[in-house]
Design an enzyme around this catalytic site. Structure first.
Site, PDB file in Angstrom:
ATOM      1  N   THR A   1      33.724  23.421  71.969  1.00 36.22           N
ATOM      2  CA  THR A   1      34.335  24.536  72.105  1.00 36.22           C
ATOM      3  C   THR A   1      35.524  24.495  71.013  1.00 36.22           C
ATOM      4  O   THR A   1      36.219  23.398  71.149  1.00 36.22           O
ATOM      5  CB  THR A   1      34.933  25.017  73.674  1.00 36.22           C
ATOM      6  OG1 THR A   1      33.785  24.830  74.315  1.00 36.22           O
ATOM      7  CG2 THR A   1      35.740  26.333  73.592  1.00 36.22           C
TER       8      THR A   1
ATOM      9  N   GLU B   1      17.584  21.754  72.682  1.00 37.17           N
ATOM     10  CA  GLU B   1      17.111  20.808  73.538  1.00 37.17           C
ATOM     11  C   GLU B   1      17.517  20.931  75.204  1.00 37.17           C
ATOM     12  O   GLU B   1      18.507  21.258  75.293  1.00 37.17           O
ATOM     13  CB  GLU B   1      18.011  19.500  73.189  1.00 37.17           C
ATOM     14  CG  GLU B   1      17.478  18.338  73.838  1.00 37.17           C
ATOM     15  CD  GLU B   1      16.028  18.105  73.852  1.00 37.17           C
ATOM     16  OE1 GLU B   1      15.288  17.899  72.977  1.00 37.17           O
ATOM     17  OE2 GLU B   1      15.531  18.340  75.064  1.00 37.17           O
TER      18      GLU B   1
ATOM     19  N   LYS C   1      18.699  29.232  75.053  1.00 39.36           N
ATOM     20  CA  LYS C   1      19.241  27.978  75.505  1.00 39.36           C
ATOM     21  C   LYS C   1      20.485  28.163  76.109  1.00 39.36           C
ATOM     22  O   LYS C   1      20.799  27.661  77.211  1.00 39.36           O
ATOM     23  CB  LYS C   1      19.454  26.988  74.193  1.00 39.36           C
ATOM     24  CG  LYS C   1      20.301  25.873  74.264  1.00 39.36           C
ATOM     25  CD  LYS C   1      19.900  24.865  75.313  1.00 39.36           C
ATOM     26  CE  LYS C   1      20.775  23.769  75.612  1.00 39.36           C
ATOM     27  NZ  LYS C   1      20.373  22.841  76.925  1.00 39.36           N
TER      28      LYS C   1
ATOM     29  N   GLY D   1      29.975  19.570  85.845  1.00 38.51           N
ATOM     30  CA  GLY D   1      30.606  19.078  84.735  1.00 38.51           C
ATOM     31  C   GLY D   1      29.826  19.056  83.452  1.00 38.51           C
ATOM     32  O   GLY D   1      28.658  19.494  83.474  1.00 38.51           O
TER      33      GLY D   1
ATOM     34  N   CYS E   1      27.995  20.203  78.379  1.00 38.72           N
ATOM     35  CA  CYS E   1      27.121  21.464  77.871  1.00 38.72           C
ATOM     36  C   CYS E   1      27.302  22.749  78.698  1.00 38.72           C
ATOM     37  O   CYS E   1      27.562  24.009  78.221  1.00 38.72           O
ATOM     38  CB  CYS E   1      25.650  21.130  77.995  1.00 38.72           C
ATOM     39  SG  CYS E   1      25.121  20.131  76.987  1.00 38.72           S
TER      40      CYS E   1
ATOM     41  N   LYS F   1      30.846  24.725  78.116  1.00 43.54           N
ATOM     42  CA  LYS F   1      30.844  24.987  76.414  1.00 43.54           C
ATOM     43  C   LYS F   1      30.013  26.178  76.306  1.00 43.54           C
ATOM     44  O   LYS F   1      30.268  27.183  75.523  1.00 43.54           O
ATOM     45  CB  LYS F   1      30.411  23.792  75.654  1.00 43.54           C
ATOM     46  CG  LYS F   1      29.999  23.970  74.455  1.00 43.54           C
ATOM     47  CD  LYS F   1      29.917  22.796  73.673  1.00 43.54           C
ATOM     48  CE  LYS F   1      28.409  22.271  73.864  1.00 43.54           C
ATOM     49  NZ  LYS F   1      27.190  23.001  72.923  1.00 43.54           N
TER      50      LYS F   1
HETATM   51  N1  LIG Z   1      24.054  15.884  75.625  1.00 40.53           N
HETATM   52  C1  LIG Z   1      23.372  16.623  76.192  1.00 40.53           C
HETATM   53  O1  LIG Z   1      22.910  16.417  77.453  1.00 40.53           O
HETATM   54  C2  LIG Z   1      22.931  17.922  75.559  1.00 40.53           C
HETATM   55  C3  LIG Z   1      21.704  18.510  75.895  1.00 40.53           C
HETATM   56  C4  LIG Z   1      21.269  19.497  75.136  1.00 40.53           C
HETATM   57  C5  LIG Z   1      21.817  19.931  74.042  1.00 40.53           C
HETATM   58  N2  LIG Z   1      22.991  19.167  73.612  1.00 40.53           N
HETATM   59  C6  LIG Z   1      23.584  19.836  72.422  1.00 40.53           C
HETATM   60  O2  LIG Z   1      23.251  18.895  71.382  1.00 40.53           O
HETATM   61  C7  LIG Z   1      24.568  18.941  70.293  1.00 40.53           C
HETATM   62  C8  LIG Z   1      24.886  17.451  70.337  1.00 40.53           C
HETATM   63  O3  LIG Z   1      25.336  16.919  71.817  1.00 40.53           O
HETATM   64  P1  LIG Z   1      25.562  15.613  72.051  1.00 40.53           P
HETATM   65  O4  LIG Z   1      25.837  15.406  73.379  1.00 40.53           O
HETATM   66  O5  LIG Z   1      24.580  14.675  71.461  1.00 40.53           O
HETATM   67  O6  LIG Z   1      26.872  15.259  71.355  1.00 40.53           O
HETATM   68  P2  LIG Z   1      27.628  13.953  70.512  1.00 40.53           P
HETATM   69  O7  LIG Z   1      29.023  14.331  70.671  1.00 40.53           O
HETATM   70  O8  LIG Z   1      27.361  12.934  71.749  1.00 40.53           O
HETATM   71  O9  LIG Z   1      27.016  13.645  69.388  1.00 40.53           O
HETATM   72  C9  LIG Z   1      27.153  14.299  68.403  1.00 40.53           C
HETATM   73  C10 LIG Z   1      27.111  13.301  67.056  1.00 40.53           C
HETATM   74  O10 LIG Z   1      27.101  14.100  65.951  1.00 40.53           O
HETATM   75  C11 LIG Z   1      27.793  12.984  64.911  1.00 40.53           C
HETATM   76  N3  LIG Z   1      28.344  13.940  64.013  1.00 40.53           N
HETATM   77  C12 LIG Z   1      29.022  14.902  63.768  1.00 40.53           C
HETATM   78  N4  LIG Z   1      29.181  15.573  62.631  1.00 40.53           N
HETATM   79  C13 LIG Z   1      28.411  14.704  61.759  1.00 40.53           C
HETATM   80  C14 LIG Z   1      28.524  14.768  60.334  1.00 40.53           C
HETATM   81  N5  LIG Z   1      28.730  15.671  59.477  1.00 40.53           N
HETATM   82  N6  LIG Z   1      27.613  13.685  59.632  1.00 40.53           N
HETATM   83  C15 LIG Z   1      26.924  12.877  60.556  1.00 40.53           C
HETATM   84  N7  LIG Z   1      27.158  12.665  61.875  1.00 40.53           N
HETATM   85  C16 LIG Z   1      27.863  13.947  62.497  1.00 40.53           C
HETATM   86  C17 LIG Z   1      28.765  12.660  65.774  1.00 40.53           C
HETATM   87  O11 LIG Z   1      29.232  11.370  64.974  1.00 40.53           O
HETATM   88  C18 LIG Z   1      28.228  12.236  66.890  1.00 40.53           C
HETATM   89  O12 LIG Z   1      27.570  10.972  67.069  1.00 40.53           O
HETATM   90  C19 LIG Z   1      25.450  19.890  70.963  1.00 40.53           C
HETATM   91  O13 LIG Z   1      25.267  20.969  70.182  1.00 40.53           O
HETATM   92  C20 LIG Z   1      25.152  20.037  72.337  1.00 40.53           C
HETATM   93  O14 LIG Z   1      25.510  21.040  73.096  1.00 40.53           O
HETATM   94  C21 LIG Z   1      23.440  18.150  74.185  1.00 40.53           C
END
Ligand SMILES: NC(=O)c1ccc[n+]([C@@H]2O[C@H](COP(=O)([O-])OP(=O)(O)OC[C@H]3O[C@@H](n4cnc5c(N)ncnc54)[C@H](O)[C@@H]3O)[C@@H](O)[C@H]2O)c1
Length: 489
Positions: free
Chosen positions: A89, A157, A216, A271, A274, A277
């Site tokens: 966010t 995802e 999503k 919490g 996701c 946000k």
């Molecule tokens: N965690 C979940 O359960 C989940 C489930 C479904 C969807 N999502 C979505 O997936 C996305 C990622 O979530 P997450 O939990 O994996 O986030 P996270 O913060 O754990 O990971 C994000 C990663 O992106 C990398 N990153 C950011 N900018 C970068 C760049 N310019 N170059 C290289 N690497 C870069 C960061 O270093 C980090 O490792 C989000 O949009 C989230 O909403 C997450």
């Protein structure tokens, strides 16, 4: 692929299921990549290490999973690129506190535009606002080389932390959104053929990118809304006095096949990284489209979640004679839910912070969250009276109250039917050795020994017989109601 929470497990599953596909997980962060390369990702997820080690054991020519920091080279070599960067966010500027921050998505897209040649399929895995695929298509075709051609797909995802590997291996559905053009459909076919290696064809849904992006966010909003709905009813149950019980309400509603039982348990709320946000993003989208009543509807789901945590804290205070200043209180669990080490937006944060601000001495135990992450998550609050413990017994020793904040199964009470209770002493059968020894916990606590069950996980009758004052979300015990009346809280 950019490595993040979802990217590592996703990369491992694709490599595991598609031995002929070479998967490269790329991130600029060297220590993270090193941890993955060593087979020791920095978070806990059941089943992840097993899949990783199967793929890592493959001999060199067949090993098809790499972790690299050379992001540009990884992009150049790839035909298909999953964007998994974080989209938090926005904490600044227009849409602050509501809109999704797309700066990481944009940064990655610009890198792809700079270094790509030939045809590439770019897959949005990150959760992003509707219209992002169109924005990426425009950015890449405007800023990319004339020798490069891009097709953008939306492939959100749906995994949930704690069951991520199961969700990736056996997804309820795979959404593929594409441009409704010949090229768009061809790209969608290619991505579908990857998934068809292990996902039944009828579980793969095709649609336009806008619908896929909205679906999503909508799915997360609806899941959170169910929890906020049952929690709003838990408030009514508590307010009515001793008779109403949200568990009964939930069981009755959940038996209706149109409603179903999932995500319908009363507790201290949701919490994670996701739900909040994504709902706030939905609120922002609605406001941008001048649909203020729609925005207000979804915003109330977040408001209810926050109110639930505040109410729980107030109930602890009310039960404990109106003050916890100087009182030792144990908090069991800190992760936002069981089976994960993630603490993002964990309801435990509000509980621990609130107790510290009231002057309590708080000892916290979580089986998977490291101490430094607990301190980091608590942020700007005085931590002088915080103790992070290595066992639940250490945390609860001499405590006035125990607060259950995360539903880890190891905190459960054994079923009252199978336990042998004799004058408050439990003799657990062998198979119960994995349960917490609540008898031992209560023996070391200070009277009147409160147990506040924020997850409605514990057997209240069992604990009451062991001699505690048990408080559960969504039902009021007689002494609790009486106390609230007598102290006017
Ligand atoms: N965690 C979940 O359960 C989940 C489930 C479904 C969807 N999502 C979505 O997936 C996305 C990622 O979530 P997450 O939990 O994996 O986030 P996270 O913060 O754990 O990971 C994000 C990663 O992106 C990398 N990153 C950011 N900018 C970068 C760049 N310019 N170059 C290289 N690497 C870069 C960061 O270093 C980090 O490792 C989000 O949009 C989230 O909403 C997450």
């Amino acid at each position: 692929m950019y490595r993040g929470w979802i990217c590592g497990p996703l990369g491992a599953v694709i490599a595991h299921q598609c031995p002929k596909i070479h998967v490269v997980v790329a991130d600029l962060n060297e220590s993270r990549i090193q941890a993955w390369e060593n087979g020791t990702p920095s978070f806990y997820e059941p089943g992840l290490n097993e899949v990783l080690s199967i793929v890592r054991r493959r001999p060199a020519p067949e090993r098809n999973l790499e972790f690299v920091t050379d992001v540009e080279a990884a992009i150049q070599q790839a035909d298909l690129i999953f964007l998994c960067v974080d989209t938090p966010t926005k904490s600044f500027g227009a849409g602050q506190g509501c809109a999704a921050d797309l700066s990481n998505i944009q940064r990655v897209a610009r890198t792809i535009a700079q270094v790509s040649r030939g045809e590439k399929i770019i897959v949005e895995k990150s959760t992003i606002p509707c219209g992002t695929a169109d924005m990426l298509q425009d950015l890449l075709s405007t800023c990319g080389s004339p020798d490069a051609q891009f097709e953008i797909l939306s492939n959100p995802e749906f995994l949930a932390e704690g069951t991520a590997m199961e969700n990736l291996m056996l997804p309820s559905r795979v959404l593929i959104g594409s441009a409704q053009t010949e090229r768009g459909r061809r790209a969608a076919d290619e991505l579908a053929s990857l998934y068809e290696t292990w996902v039944p064809r009828d579980a793969i849904l095709r649609m336009d990118t806008w619908s896929s992006e909205l679906a999503k966010i909508a799915a997360n909003a609806m899941l959170a809304q169910r929890i906020s709905s049952i929690n709003s009813l838990s408030a009514i149950c508590e307010a009515t006095g001793a008779s109403a019980n949200v568990d009964s309400v939930s069981a009755a509603c959940g038996r209706d096949p149109r409603i179903g039982p999932a995500m319908l348990q009363g507790g201290i709320g949701w919490g994670g990284g996701c739900f909040q946000k994504d709902i706030l993003d939905l609120v922002y989208i609605a406001r941008s489209l001048h649909l203020d009543d729609v925005a207000a509807y979804w915003e109330s789901v977040v408001t209810m979640n926050e109110a639930q945590q505040t109410r729980f804290l107030q109930r602890i205070l009310a039960c404990m004679y109106g003050s916890v200043t100087g009182r030792p209180i144990a908090v069991l669990g800190f992760a936002f839910k069981e089976n994960t080490s993630d603490t993002k937006n964990s309801p435990a944060i509000a509980v621990v912070r609130g107790l510290l601000e009231e002057g309590a001495k708080v000892s916290v135990y979580d089986p998977k969250v490291p101490s430094n992450e607990i301190e980091l998550a608590l942020g700007a609050v005085d931590l002088t009276h915080l103790q992070i413990c290595r066992s639940p017994y250490e945390a609860c020793c001499l405590a006035d109250a125990v607060v259950l904040a995360t539903g880890w199964s190891q905190f459960r009470t054994p079923s009252i039917d199978s336990a042998q209770l004799d004058d408050g002493i439990l003799t657990p059968p062998l198979e119960m050795s994995n349960f917490l020894d609540w008898s031992r916990i209560l023996n070391t606590m200070q009277r009147p020994k409160y147990v506040f069950d924020g997850r409605n996980l514990l057997d209240g009758a069992f604990l009451t017989r062991l001699g505690c004052r048990y408080v559960r979300v969504g039902s009021a015990s007689a002494w609790d109601a009486g106390r609230r009346r007598s102290v006017g809280l």
